[in-house]
Write a protein that holds these residues in place. Structure first.
Motif, PDB file in Angstrom:
ATOM      1  N   VAL A 228       0.845  -1.203   0.000  1.00 15.71           N
ATOM      2  CA  VAL A 228       0.000   0.000   0.000  1.00 15.71           C
ATOM      3  C   VAL A 228       0.874   1.245   0.000  1.00 15.71           C
ATOM      4  CG1 VAL A 228      -1.689   1.306   1.345  1.00 15.71           C
ATOM      5  CG2 VAL A 228      -1.943  -1.176   1.088  1.00 15.71           C
ATOM      6  N   ARG A 229       1.962   1.209   0.792  1.00 15.43           N
ATOM      7  CA  ARG A 229       2.878   2.347   0.822  1.00 15.43           C
ATOM      8  C   ARG A 229       3.497   2.611  -0.546  1.00 15.43           C
ATOM      9  NH1 ARG A 229       8.362   0.962   3.427  1.00 15.43           N
ATOM     10  NH2 ARG A 229       8.385  -0.084   1.399  1.00 15.43           N
ATOM     11  N   LEU A 233      -2.564  -0.575  -4.311  1.00 15.15           N
ATOM     12  CA  LEU A 233      -3.783  -0.547  -3.513  1.00 15.15           C
ATOM     13  C   LEU A 233      -4.682  -1.737  -3.786  1.00 15.15           C
ATOM     14  CD1 LEU A 233      -4.624   3.262  -3.721  1.00 15.15           C
ATOM     15  CD2 LEU A 233      -3.307   2.024  -1.983  1.00 15.15           C
ATOM     16  N   MET A 255      -9.384   0.676   4.331  1.00 11.75           N
ATOM     17  CA  MET A 255      -8.554   1.845   4.028  1.00 11.75           C
ATOM     18  C   MET A 255      -8.019   1.785   2.597  1.00 11.75           C
ATOM     19  SD  MET A 255      -5.040   3.103   5.870  1.00 11.75           S
ATOM     20  CE  MET A 255      -4.143   1.727   5.147  1.00 11.75           C
ATOM     21  N   THR A 256      -7.509   0.613   2.177  1.00  9.67           N
ATOM     22  CA  THR A 256      -6.960   0.496   0.824  1.00  9.67           C
ATOM     23  C   THR A 256      -8.041   0.667  -0.232  1.00  9.67           C
ATOM     24  OG1 THR A 256      -7.191  -1.913   0.966  1.00  9.67           O
ATOM     25  CG2 THR A 256      -5.057  -0.982   1.540  1.00  9.67           C
ATOM     26  N   SER A 258     -10.675   2.644  -0.068  1.00 10.35           N
ATOM     27  CA  SER A 258     -10.924   4.091  -0.194  1.00 10.35           C
ATOM     28  C   SER A 258      -9.769   4.787  -0.914  1.00 10.35           C
ATOM     29  CB  SER A 258     -11.120   4.712   1.190  1.00 10.35           C
ATOM     30  OG  SER A 258     -12.231   4.143   1.842  1.00 10.35           O
ATOM     31  N   LEU A 259      -8.519   4.384  -0.593  1.00 12.17           N
ATOM     32  CA  LEU A 259      -7.363   4.987  -1.253  1.00 12.17           C
ATOM     33  C   LEU A 259      -7.339   4.665  -2.751  1.00 12.17           C
ATOM     34  CD1 LEU A 259      -4.545   4.357   1.393  1.00 12.17           C
ATOM     35  CD2 LEU A 259      -5.637   6.536   0.814  1.00 12.17           C
ATOM     36  N   ALA A 260      -7.734   3.450  -3.105  1.00 12.23           N
ATOM     37  CA  ALA A 260      -7.729   3.064  -4.512  1.00 12.23           C
ATOM     38  C   ALA A 260      -8.707   3.908  -5.313  1.00 12.23           C
ATOM     39  CB  ALA A 260      -8.069   1.579  -4.647  1.00 12.23           C
ATOM     40  N   GLU A 262      -9.746   6.931  -4.623  1.00 10.78           N
ATOM     41  CA  GLU A 262      -9.227   8.291  -4.729  1.00 10.78           C
ATOM     42  C   GLU A 262      -8.071   8.365  -5.728  1.00 10.78           C
ATOM     43  OE1 GLU A 262      -8.524  12.258  -4.309  1.00 10.78           O
ATOM     44  OE2 GLU A 262     -10.272  11.081  -3.676  1.00 10.78           O
ATOM     45  N   ARG A 263      -7.204   7.337  -5.731  1.00 10.74           N
ATOM     46  CA  ARG A 263      -6.064   7.366  -6.648  1.00 10.74           C
ATOM     47  C   ARG A 263      -6.501   7.259  -8.103  1.00 10.74           C
ATOM     48  NH1 ARG A 263      -1.341   2.857  -6.807  1.00 10.74           N
ATOM     49  NH2 ARG A 263      -3.076   1.668  -7.670  1.00 10.74           N
ATOM     50  N   ARG A 266      -7.509  10.611  -9.188  1.00 10.69           N
ATOM     51  CA  ARG A 266      -6.363  11.520  -9.306  1.00 10.69           C
ATOM     52  C   ARG A 266      -5.517  11.193 -10.538  1.00 10.69           C
ATOM     53  NH1 ARG A 266      -1.377  10.624  -7.711  1.00 10.69           N
ATOM     54  NH2 ARG A 266      -2.022   8.879  -6.401  1.00 10.69           N
TER      55      ARG A 266
END
Length: 634
Positions: A228-229, A233, A255-256, A258-260, A262-263, A266
Motif C-alpha cells: 500500500v505504501r 492498492l 482503508m486500501t 478508499s485509497l484506490a 481516490e487514486r 487523481r
C-alpha cells in the motif's frame, strides 16, 4: 470423545529448548575440531613431515651422484680439471645428504632394508671408479677414456637399479602418511557435517513453528502495508492469526479500498493534464522550429511530424490551396519517401474530408464522428483547416489505421497546431515566391550570393540558438578560365548548368546550393556535422568527375572543395566562410579535384578513420582529408 488439546508451548520455551540443543551441538563440534587439531599436530603432522624429509633427502642424494658423474665425465673428455668442480661439490653434498637420510630412516626397518643395497652400490661406484679417476691424471685421448667411461656407466647403472626400490618405498610411505592425514581430516569433516545437519534440522523445525504461529500472519500484514505504501492498492490483506490481527486486516482492507478509489480519480486527472502538456509542448516546439526557417519543405515536414505526435496517429498529410485552380494539392505526406506524396490526386474544394474542411473552414471527418471508416480503409480521419486571416491556406489531415479515436482535447490541440502551421506555411510560401523571383541565379537556377548571405546568417543563428550542427562547403570548378578559353563561353555556361544539376541531384531536401560567384558554388548542409559534410562533398566530387569527364575534344571538368563546420571556434558566419575558403585554397594548392576540411573543425582524425573503415581513403577520394595550415581559418 475427543481428547482435549494440549496447551501450546510458549515461544520462550521453544527458544530455550532450541538454544540448549544448539549449545550441545556446538560443544560437540568444538570437541571434534580440537581432537582433529591434536591428531594433526602430534601424530599425523610429524609423520608426514618425516616422510617428506626422507623423500627430499633421497632426491638430493640422487642429484649429488649425478653431479659427481657429470664432473668426472667432463674431466675425462676434456682433460681439464676445472670440470671436477661439480664432482667435488657433489661429493660434499653426497656425504651431507647421506648422513641426513641415515638419520631419517633410522626408525624404519623397511626403508633401512632398501637403503643398504643402494648404499653399497653407491660406495662401489665412488671408491672404485669416481675417486680414483678424480685423483689420477686424465687419459691422453678420448679413445683411451672410452673403456673407463663404459666401466663407470655399468657401475652407475647398478647403483640406479639398487636405488630405485628405495625411491619406490619412500613414495609408498609418503603416500601412506598423506592418506592418514586426509583420513583424519575426512572423518572430522564427516562428523562436523553430521552435527551441522542435525543443527539445520533442529533450526528448520523451530523456524516452521514460528512461521506458522506468528511470523506468517505478521509478515502478511507487513507485506500488505508495504504494498500500500508503494502504491499497490489492489493488494489483498490476509485474514489469519488471532482475533486482533484479523481486526487489523479488516480495517486495512477498508482503508486500501478508499485509497484506490481516490487514486484512480487523481490518476485520471493527472493523465489528462500530462497529455495536454505534451501536446502543448509539441506545438511550442513546432512554433520554435518553423519560426526561424522560411524553407517550405522543412516547415511542411515539421508540421506533419508534430501532427502525428500530437494526435498519436500514424499518418499526416499537409494540403495546400491552389487558388488559381480552386483545389487542394498534397504538399507533404508522412507515408511518402522523404515526405513526397505518392499517388495522391488533387481534391476539389468540398471533395473528401480535406476538401470539406477547406471549403467550410471547419474541422471535418469522414462521418458523423471521428471513428468512422474512411474510403481508403482507414479507421480514423480528421481534417483541420489552416486559416490565415479569413483565408484557408491549406488543410492538415491526420488519420490512423489502428482504430484509435480522437477526444475533444486532441482535436483542440490539433486545431491550435493547424493555426500555427498555417501562419508558418503561408509565410514560407510567400517568401519562396519572392525569393524565386529575386534571388535565383539566371544561368544555373540556383540561389545567388545575396540569398546565400541571408540564409547563412539565419542558419548560423539557428545553429547557435538550438545547438544543432551546420556545415558549409565551398566549391570551385578547376581550371575554368582555361576551359572557357579553349571551348568558348557558351560551353562554359553549359558546364556551369551541368554542375548545378549535379548539386541539385546529390543534395537532400533541406540542404541548399548557391552560385557564390563565377565558377564558385556554396552548399549549406543542415543538421550535418563536418564529417558528414566531407562525405557529401566527396560524393559530389565523384559525381562531377564521372559526369563531366573528358570526352571528345573536351577536357575533363573537376572541382575542388573546402569544408568547414560551424562551431565555437568558428562562431560567426564570416568566420565559417573564411574557414571553408581557406580549405578550398588548400585543395587547389594541393593539386585540385579533392576535398579538404578546415583545421578549425578539429575532425580530421575522425574523417580518416571513417574513410579507412568504409574503404574510401583512396587516390582521388577524400584526398581531401589532408589538412594543412593553409586550411586554417583566419
Amino acid at each position: 470423545m475427543t481428547a482435549p488439546a494440549s496447551p501450546p508451548t510458549s515461544i520462550a520455551r521453544q527458544l530455550q529448548t532450541s538454544f540448549r540443543l544448539i549449545s550441545v551441538i556446538i560443544a560437540g563440534a568444538l570437541a571434534i575440531a580440537l581432537i582433529t587439531l591434536a591428531l594433526s599436530v602430534f601424530v599425523v603432522g610429524p609423520q608426514l613431515g618425516r616422510e617428506i624429509d626422507v623423500n627430499n633427502n633421497a632426491h638430493e642424494v640422487q642429484q649429488a651422484m649425478l653431479n659427481e658423474e657429470t664432473g668426472v665425465r667432463g674431466y675425462l673428455f676434456t682433460r681439464d680439471r676445472t670440470f671436477l668442480e661439480p664432482y667435488n661439490q657433489g661429493a660434499r653434498d653426497l656425504a651431507d645428504f647421506n648422513a641426513r637420510l641415515d638419520a631419517e630412516v633410522a626408525g624404519s626397518p623397511i626403508l633401512q632394508s632398501y637403503l643398504i643395497p643402494a648404499r653399497v652400490a653407491q660406495q662401489i661406484w665412488v671408491t672404485t671408479w669416481a675417486q680414483p679417476l678424480a685423483a689420477a691424471p686424465a687419459p691422453t685421448s678420448v679413445a683411451a677414456a672410452q673403456p673407463i667411461l663404459s666401466t663407470g656407466k655399468t657401475l652407475f647403472d647398478r647403483y640406479r637399479a639398487a636405488e630405485t626400490p628405495l625411491a619406490n618405498q619412500i613414495d609408498v610411505e609418503l603416500s601412506s602418511a598423506r592418506f592418514n592425514q586426509y583420513l583424519v581430516l575426512g572423518v572430522a569433516a564427516a562428523l562436523e557435517l553430521f552435527l551441522f545437519t542435525i543443527t539445520l534440522f533442529v533450526t528448520a523445525r523451530q523456524h516452521r513453528r514460528l512461521q506458522r504461529d506468528i511470523v506468517q500472519p505478521v509478515d502478511g500484514l507487513l507485506a500488505t502495508m508495504r504494498a500500500v505504501r508503494d502504491g499497490d492498492l489492489a493488494a489483498k490483506v490476509p485474514e489469519s492469526g488471532p482475533l486482533e490481527l484479523r481486526q487489523i486486516s479488516s480495517g486495512l482492507t477498508e482503508m486500501t479500498r478508499s485509497l484506490a478509489q481516490e487514486r484512480e480519480a487523481r490518476l485520471a486527472r493527472e493523465s489528462e493534464a500530462i497529455h495536454n502538456a505534451q501536446r502543448l509542448q509539441q506545438i511550442l516546439t513546432l512554433a520554435r522550429e518553423v519560426a526561424g526557417s522560411l524553407n517550405l519543405r522543412y516547415v511542411l515536414r515539421a508540421v506533419a511530424t508534430s501532427a502525428t505526435v500530437v494526435s498519436g496517429w500514424s499518418r499526416a498529410t499537409v494540403w495546400l490551396t491552389d487558388d488559381e485552380q480552386n483545389r487542394l494539392v498534397a504538399a507533404y505526406d508522412s507515408d511518402g519517401t522523404n515526405g513526397v506524396p505518392i499517388d495522391i490526386e488533387p481534391l476539389a474544394l468540398g471533395e473528401g474530408c480535406a476538401g470539406k474542411a477547406a471549403k467550410y473552414g471547419r474541422t471535418a471527418t469522414d462521418g458523423d464522428d471521428a471513428t468512422a471508416v474512411g474510403p481508403d480503409g482507414s479507421r480514423t480521419r480528421l481534417a483541420l483547416p489552416m486559416i490565415v486571416g479569413a483565408r484557408v491556406v491549406g488543410v492538415l489531415e491526420v488519420r490512423d489505421s489502428e482504430g484509435r479515436t480522437a477526444d475533444a482535447a486532441t482535436v483542440e490541440s490539433l486545431d491550435a497546431l493547424a493555426t500555427h502551421a498555417g501562419t508558418a506555411i503561408e509565410a514560407a510560401r510567400l517568401h519562396q515566391k519572392v525569393e524565386e523571383r529575386s534571388e535565383l541565379d539566371a544561368l544555373t537556377h540556383l540561389f545567388n550570393r545575396h540569398r546565400f548571405e541571408v540564409d547563412l546568417e539565419a542558419e548560423t543563428g539557428r545553429s547557435l540558438r538550438y545547438q544543432r550542427p551546420l556545415t558549409f562547403v565551398m566549391m570551385d570548378v578547376d581550371h575554368f578560365k582555361t576551359f572557357n578559353d579553349e571551348h568558348g563561353h557558351q560551353r562554359g555556361d553549359e558546364v556551369l548548368q551541368e554542375v548545378a544539376a549535379v548539386l541539385t541531384g546529390e543534395l537532400r531536401e533541406g540542404d541548399t546550393a548557391y552560385r557564390y560567384g563565377g565558377e564558385e558554388f556554396g552548399i549549406l548542409l543542415h543538421e550535418t556535422d563536418v564529417v558528414g559534410g566531407a562525405e557529401v562533398a566527396e560524393r559530389i566530387r565523384t559525381r562531377l568527375e564521372q559526369s563531366l569527364g573528358a570526352h571528345g575534344n573536351h577536357r575533363a571538368v573537376t572541382a575542388s572543395f573546402g569544408v568547414a563546420g560551424f562551431s565555437e571556434r568558428l562562431g560567426t558566419a564570416d568566420q565559417l566562410v573564411r574557414a571553408a575558403d581557406a580549405a578550398l585554397y588548400e585543395a587547389k594548392r594541393a593539386g585540385r579535384n579533392r576535398v579538404v576540411i578546415s583545421v578549425a573543425s578539429d575532425v580530421v582524425p575522425a574523417v580518416l578513420a571513417r574513410q579507412r573503415k568504409t574503404g574510401r581513403a583512396r587516390p582521388g577520394a577524400v584526398k581531401s582529408a589532408r589538412v594543412t595550415r593553409g586550411a586554417k581559418s583566419a
